[in-house]
Design a protein around this motif. Structure first.
Motif, PDB file in Angstrom:
ATOM      1  N   TYR A 131       0.847  -1.184   0.000  1.00 56.01           N
ATOM      2  CA  TYR A 131       0.000   0.000   0.000  1.00 56.01           C
ATOM      3  C   TYR A 131       0.881   1.232   0.000  1.00 56.01           C
ATOM      4  CZ  TYR A 131       0.827   0.352   5.086  1.00 56.01           C
ATOM      5  OH  TYR A 131       1.403   0.456   6.329  1.00 56.01           O
ATOM      6  N   MET A 132       0.350   2.296  -0.563  1.00 54.44           N
ATOM      7  CA  MET A 132       1.041   3.575  -0.530  1.00 54.44           C
ATOM      8  C   MET A 132       0.174   4.540   0.270  1.00 54.44           C
ATOM      9  SD  MET A 132       2.566   5.971  -3.617  1.00 54.44           S
ATOM     10  CE  MET A 132       3.751   4.716  -4.102  1.00 54.44           C
ATOM     11  N   CYS A 133       0.727   5.039   1.368  1.00 51.05           N
ATOM     12  CA  CYS A 133      -0.032   5.935   2.244  1.00 51.05           C
ATOM     13  C   CYS A 133       0.224   7.378   1.844  1.00 51.05           C
ATOM     14  CB  CYS A 133       0.368   5.718   3.708  1.00 51.05           C
ATOM     15  SG  CYS A 133      -0.491   6.831   4.846  1.00 51.05           S
ATOM     16  N   MET A 134      -0.803   8.045   1.354  1.00 50.07           N
ATOM     17  CA  MET A 134      -0.672   9.439   0.972  1.00 50.07           C
ATOM     18  C   MET A 134      -0.901  10.329   2.190  1.00 50.07           C
ATOM     19  SD  MET A 134       0.128   8.732  -1.995  1.00 50.07           S
ATOM     20  CE  MET A 134       0.474  10.422  -2.467  1.00 50.07           C
ATOM     21  N   ASP A 135      -0.608  11.601   2.033  1.00 52.48           N
ATOM     22  CA  ASP A 135      -0.669  12.525   3.168  1.00 52.48           C
ATOM     23  C   ASP A 135      -0.878  13.931   2.637  1.00 52.48           C
ATOM     24  OD1 ASP A 135      -0.049  13.799   5.782  1.00 52.48           O
ATOM     25  OD2 ASP A 135       1.888  14.265   4.860  1.00 52.48           O
ATOM     26  N   SER A 136      -2.129  14.366   2.638  1.00 58.95           N
ATOM     27  CA  SER A 136      -2.422  15.736   2.215  1.00 58.95           C
ATOM     28  C   SER A 136      -3.365  16.360   3.228  1.00 58.95           C
ATOM     29  CB  SER A 136      -3.051  15.761   0.807  1.00 58.95           C
ATOM     30  OG  SER A 136      -4.324  15.121   0.817  1.00 58.95           O
ATOM     31  N   THR A 137      -3.565  17.660   3.125  1.00 61.75           N
ATOM     32  CA  THR A 137      -4.440  18.357   4.073  1.00 61.75           C
ATOM     33  C   THR A 137      -5.401  19.249   3.296  1.00 61.75           C
ATOM     34  OG1 THR A 137      -2.666  18.363   5.712  1.00 61.75           O
ATOM     35  CG2 THR A 137      -4.496  19.876   6.086  1.00 61.75           C
ATOM     36  N   ILE A 138      -6.658  19.224   3.715  1.00 63.51           N
ATOM     37  CA  ILE A 138      -7.685  20.031   3.057  1.00 63.51           C
ATOM     38  C   ILE A 138      -8.507  20.761   4.110  1.00 63.51           C
ATOM     39  CG2 ILE A 138      -7.865  18.457   1.091  1.00 63.51           C
ATOM     40  CD1 ILE A 138     -10.529  17.509   2.404  1.00 63.51           C
ATOM     41  N   PRO A 139      -9.259  21.784   3.719  1.00 67.62           N
ATOM     42  CA  PRO A 139     -10.178  22.418   4.674  1.00 67.62           C
ATOM     43  C   PRO A 139     -11.200  21.403   5.181  1.00 67.62           C
ATOM     44  CG  PRO A 139      -9.893  23.792   2.720  1.00 67.62           C
ATOM     45  CD  PRO A 139      -9.252  22.470   2.418  1.00 67.62           C
ATOM     46  N   ARG A 140     -11.538  21.467   6.461  1.00 70.17           N
ATOM     47  CA  ARG A 140     -12.460  20.485   7.038  1.00 70.17           C
ATOM     48  C   ARG A 140     -13.783  20.410   6.283  1.00 70.17           C
ATOM     49  NH1 ARG A 140      -9.952  22.271  12.042  1.00 70.17           N
ATOM     50  NH2 ARG A 140     -11.225  24.158  11.948  1.00 70.17           N
ATOM     51  N   LYS A 141     -14.248  21.537   5.782  1.00 71.16           N
ATOM     52  CA  LYS A 141     -15.550  21.551   5.110  1.00 71.16           C
ATOM     53  C   LYS A 141     -15.546  20.772   3.799  1.00 71.16           C
ATOM     54  CE  LYS A 141     -14.612  25.964   2.790  1.00 71.16           C
ATOM     55  NZ  LYS A 141     -15.046  27.373   2.631  1.00 71.16           N
ATOM     56  N   ARG A 142     -14.343  20.388   3.309  1.00 73.85           N
ATOM     57  CA  ARG A 142     -14.255  19.663   2.039  1.00 73.85           C
ATOM     58  C   ARG A 142     -13.990  18.168   2.246  1.00 73.85           C
ATOM     59  NH1 ARG A 142     -13.641  22.986  -2.366  1.00 73.85           N
ATOM     60  NH2 ARG A 142     -14.561  21.182  -3.408  1.00 73.85           N
ATOM     61  N   LEU A 143     -14.104  17.666   3.479  1.00 75.62           N
ATOM     62  CA  LEU A 143     -13.802  16.256   3.754  1.00 75.62           C
ATOM     63  C   LEU A 143     -14.642  15.320   2.884  1.00 75.62           C
ATOM     64  CD1 LEU A 143     -13.412  16.199   7.648  1.00 75.62           C
ATOM     65  CD2 LEU A 143     -11.638  15.795   5.941  1.00 75.62           C
ATOM     66  N   ALA A 144     -15.936  15.553   2.859  1.00 82.27           N
ATOM     67  CA  ALA A 144     -16.802  14.677   2.066  1.00 82.27           C
ATOM     68  C   ALA A 144     -16.462  14.776   0.581  1.00 82.27           C
ATOM     69  CB  ALA A 144     -18.269  15.034   2.307  1.00 82.27           C
ATOM     70  N   ASP A 145     -16.152  15.980   0.120  1.00 81.09           N
ATOM     71  CA  ASP A 145     -15.834  16.178  -1.300  1.00 81.09           C
ATOM     72  C   ASP A 145     -14.607  15.368  -1.714  1.00 81.09           C
ATOM     73  OD1 ASP A 145     -17.937  17.975  -1.556  1.00 81.09           O
ATOM     74  OD2 ASP A 145     -16.690  19.702  -1.042  1.00 81.09           O
ATOM     75  N   ILE A 146     -13.565  15.388  -0.876  1.00 78.50           N
ATOM     76  CA  ILE A 146     -12.346  14.666  -1.247  1.00 78.50           C
ATOM     77  C   ILE A 146     -12.569  13.163  -1.185  1.00 78.50           C
ATOM     78  CG2 ILE A 146     -11.335  14.665   1.077  1.00 78.50           C
ATOM     79  CD1 ILE A 146      -9.393  15.085  -2.225  1.00 78.50           C
ATOM     80  N   LEU A 147     -13.360  12.684  -0.230  1.00 82.83           N
ATOM     81  CA  LEU A 147     -13.625  11.249  -0.147  1.00 82.83           C
ATOM     82  C   LEU A 147     -14.434  10.769  -1.351  1.00 82.83           C
ATOM     83  CD1 LEU A 147     -14.371  10.804   3.659  1.00 82.83           C
ATOM     84  CD2 LEU A 147     -12.363  10.036   2.401  1.00 82.83           C
ATOM     85  N   LEU A 148     -15.397  11.552  -1.779  1.00 83.06           N
ATOM     86  CA  LEU A 148     -16.168  11.188  -2.970  1.00 83.06           C
ATOM     87  C   LEU A 148     -15.298  11.231  -4.219  1.00 83.06           C
ATOM     88  CD1 LEU A 148     -19.486  13.094  -2.133  1.00 83.06           C
ATOM     89  CD2 LEU A 148     -19.091  10.616  -2.034  1.00 83.06           C
ATOM     90  N   ALA A 149     -14.370  12.201  -4.258  1.00 80.58           N
ATOM     91  CA  ALA A 149     -13.443  12.277  -5.392  1.00 80.58           C
ATOM     92  C   ALA A 149     -12.525  11.058  -5.420  1.00 80.58           C
ATOM     93  CB  ALA A 149     -12.620  13.566  -5.309  1.00 80.58           C
ATOM     94  N   ILE A 150     -12.054  10.624  -4.244  1.00 86.53           N
ATOM     95  CA  ILE A 150     -11.190   9.441  -4.167  1.00 86.53           C
ATOM     96  C   ILE A 150     -11.945   8.198  -4.620  1.00 86.53           C
ATOM     97  CG2 ILE A 150      -9.988   7.909  -2.554  1.00 86.53           C
ATOM     98  CD1 ILE A 150      -9.138  10.425  -0.997  1.00 86.53           C
ATOM     99  N   ALA A 151     -13.242   8.121  -4.293  1.00 84.13           N
ATOM    100  CA  ALA A 151     -14.054   6.986  -4.757  1.00 84.13           C
ATOM    101  C   ALA A 151     -14.101   6.941  -6.284  1.00 84.13           C
ATOM    102  CB  ALA A 151     -15.467   7.088  -4.180  1.00 84.13           C
TER     103      ALA A 151
END
Length: 500
Positions: A352-372
Motif C-alpha cells: 500500500y502507498m499511504c498518501m498525506d495531504s491536508t484540506i479544509p475540514r468543510k471539504r472532507l466529504a468532497d475529497i472522499l467522494l473524489a477518491i471513490a
C-alpha cells in the motif's frame, strides 16, 4: 576502431573508486563496526517506510558520539559527499532514501534520555529516542509527551522533528513544532548549532520553526528538548457511526464550529473500518459508511460536559449509532483500530502507498467522494483514515508492487489525490513530509519563485547542498517536464538525486 565504453561498467568503476576514497577518509574516525559499505550490510538502509523506492547508499556510518558525528560531517564536507541522516526509517515519503553517491548517517545509537525535569515539565532526549519512550519515562511524574504518531512505538524524536509529525491528539495539543523548545545538532560543515531555547525566549531570529519540518536538509539533529503536559484525570471517547460520508464530514465541521476542540477527532471510511476490525476487534460498526472517534480529556466535570455537547452535535448531524467508552480499557480499544490502520491494511494487500495531504475540514466529504471516483479511474482500491479535526488525510492505496502497471497506476492515483487536495484549497502534505514522493506535486502547489525562495533558505544553511540533497524542493527542470508530461509513465523519476 575502438569499441564503445561500457557505460554501466564505467559507472560501477567510478562508484567503487569513490567508495574506497570515502571509506579511507572515514575509517580513522569511527570504530570498524560503525562503518558499513558491503552490499549485504547496507541493504537494510536502502529505503524508509516508502518501500516502493529504493537506492543503495555509497556507505553507512553508525557513529556513537557527538564528536564522531561532527568528524564525519567535516570529512564529508571536505570531500563534497552528500549526507542523508536517518533515524528509525519509519518515514513514509522517502525522506531517508539514500543518495547513491552519498553517506547514510544512521543516528540509531543516540537513544539516551538525558533528563526529565518534572518541575519545568520538559524532557531532553537524544534524537534516537522513541516517541513513546518519552511518555514512558515521564509517566512516574504524571506527565507525558502529547504528539503521538501511529508509529510512536518505533519512530524517533529526531524523525518527528524532521517531519513535524502529528498524531491523533494533535488537534488539541499541536504538532511536534508546538511541543519542542530546543533542537541541538550540527551543520553540514560539522559545526555545533542550537535552535530555540529552554527559556521563554531566545535572542536573535527564531529559527526553531524553520528546523522543525525541514526533513534533514538544514542541519543534523542530535538532541531535542520537548514540552511535557500533565496526564489528564480522565479521558472518554465517542464512537459515532454515519450511513453517509457527507454527514460524517459535516459532523466534523459542526463540532469545531460549536467551539469544541476535542483531544482527538478521527475518521475512517467503511473499507478501512472493515480492515481494522478484522485485525483488532475494536467493536466498530461494520455497516457504517464512516465512523468518527471523538475524544475528550481533562477533569471529570470538563469531560462530562464536553461529551454531552459532542453527543448533541453528532446526533444533530445524523449519527446512526453513538457509543461512549465506559472505562479506560474500552477507550484504548476504540483507539486500537485507528492506531493499527496501517498494519491492518498490510494484511489485505501485498503493498500500500499511504498518501498525506491536508484540506479544509468543510471539504472532507468532497475529497472522499473524489477518491471513490479515482478508484474506478485507476482500477485500485483505497482505504481512508485521517485526522479529521485538522483535515489531514491518509488515503492508503492498495496495490501490488511486483506488477509494474499497478505500480504506475498507484503513482498516478496518489498524485491525483494530492493535486485534488490543492484544488480544494489544501496542501500536498500534512505530517509525512515531501521527501521524494511528492516532488512533482510540489510543482503544482508552488510557483517557480516560491520554490526558488525555499532553495535559497536551503543554500543559506547548506551552501554546498550536501544534506539530504534532491529532496523536498523540486528543480525547475522537473517542474517544466512535469508540466509537459504530467501523467506520462515514469514521471516519478528523481533527476534531483542525479545531480549529486
Amino acid at each position: 576502431m575502438n569499441a564503445p565504453l561500457d557505460t554501466p561498467l564505467l559507472e560501477r568503476a567510478e562508484r567503487s573508486a569513490r567508495q574506497a576514497e570515502v571509506v579511507a577518509a572515514l575509517a580513522p574516525l569511527l570504530p570498524a563496526h560503525a562503518l558499513l559499505w558491503h552490499g549485504e550490510d547496507t541493504t537494510p538502509y536502502e529505503c524508509d517506510g516508502l518501500t516502493a523506492y529504493r537506492q543503495s547508499p555509497l556507505l553507512v556510518v553508525l557513529p556513537e558520539t557527538e564528536a564522531q558525528v561532527a568528524a564525519v560531517l567535516k570529512a564529508c564536507h571536505a570531500l563534497a559527499v552528500p549526507v542523508v541522516a536517518r533515524g528509525a526509517g519509519t518515514g513514509l515519503s522517502g525522506g531517508a532514501m539514500p543518495n547513491a553517491r552519498g553517506v547514510t548517517l544512521s543516528l540509531a545509537k543516540f537513544n539516551r534520555i538525558v533528563q526529565i525535569d518534572p518541575l519545568a515539565r520538559t524532557a531532553t532526549v537524544q534524537c534516537g529516542v522513541r516517541n513513546l519512550a518519552i511518555s514512558e519515562a515521564a509517566a512516574p511524574h504524571g506527565l507525558y509527551y502529547a504528539p503521538d504518531p501511529s508509529s510512536q512505538i518505533a519512530c524517533t524524536i529526531g524523525g518527528n522533528v524532521a517531519e513535524n509529525s502529528g498524531g491523533v491528539h494533535c488537534l488539541k495539543y499541536g504538532l511536534t513544532l508546538h511541543n519542542v523548545l530546543r533542537v541541538r545538532g550540527f551543520t553540514a560543515e560539522g559545526e555545533a548549532v542550537t535552535f530555540g531555547s529552554e527559556a521563554l525566549d531566545t535572542p536573535g531570529l527564531d529559527l526553531l520553526p524553520l528546523i522543525v519540518g525541514s526533513e534533514g536538509m538544514l542541519a543534523v539533529t542530535l538532541e531535542v528538548t520537548v514540552k511535557l503536559v500533565p496526564r489528564p484525570q480522565l479521558a472518554r471517547c465517542i464512537m459515532a457511526s454515519f450511513d453517509d460520508i457527507r454527514k460524517a464530514g459535516d459532523a466534523v465541521a459542526a463540532i469545531i464550529a460549536a467551539g469544541i476542540i476535542p483531544a482527538g477527532l478521527e475518521m475512517m471510511d467503511k473499507p478501512m473500518t472493515a480492515a481494522v476490525e478484522d485485525f483488532v476487534h475494536a467493536g466498530y460498526d461494520l455497516e457504517a459508511a464512516a465512523i468518527l472517534l471523538c475524544e475528550s480529556d481533562g477533569t471529570p466535570e470538563e469531560v462530562a460536559e464536553e461529551i454531552e455537547r459532542m453527543l448533541d452535535v453528532l446526533s444533530g448531524c445524523g449519527a446512526t449509532r453513538l457509543e461512549v467508552s465506559k472505562d479506560e480499557q474500552q477507550r484504548l480499544t476504540f483507539w486500537s483500530g485507528r492506531k493499527n490502520a496501517f498494519p491492518a491494511s498490510g494484511r489485505i494487500s501485498p503493498d500500500y502507498m499511504c498518501m498525506d495531504s491536508t484540506i479544509p475540514r468543510k471539504r472532507l466529504a468532497d475529497i472522499l467522494l473524489a477518491i471513490a471516483d479515482m478508484e474506478v479511474k485507476y482500477g485500485l482500491k483505497c482505504c481512508n483514515v485521517f485526522h479529521a479535526g485538522d483535515g489531514n488525510l491518509h488515503p492508503l492505496i492498495l496495490f501490488d508492487a511486483n506488477d509494474p502497471d499497478q505500480m504506475h497506476r498507484c503513482e498516478l492515483f496518489g498524485a491525483d489525490i494530492l493535486e485534488t487536495s490543492v484544488a480544494m484549497g489544501g496542501t500536498v502534505t500534512g505530517e509525512h513530509g515531501v521527501g521524494v514522493e511528492k516532488l512533482s506535486s510540489m510543482c503544482v502547489q508552488f510557483a517557480p519563485g516560491e520554490l526558488e525562495q525555499m532553495a535559497a533558505v536551503k543554500r543559506a544553511f547548506d551552501a554546498g547542498e550536501r544534506l539530504n540533497p534532491g529532496k523536498v524542493i523540486p528543480t525547475l527542470q522537473r517542474c517544466a517536464e512535469y508540466g509537459k508530461m504530467h501523467v506520462k509513465k515514469g514521471w516519478l523519476a528523481f533527476p534531483e538525486l542525479e545531480r549529486f
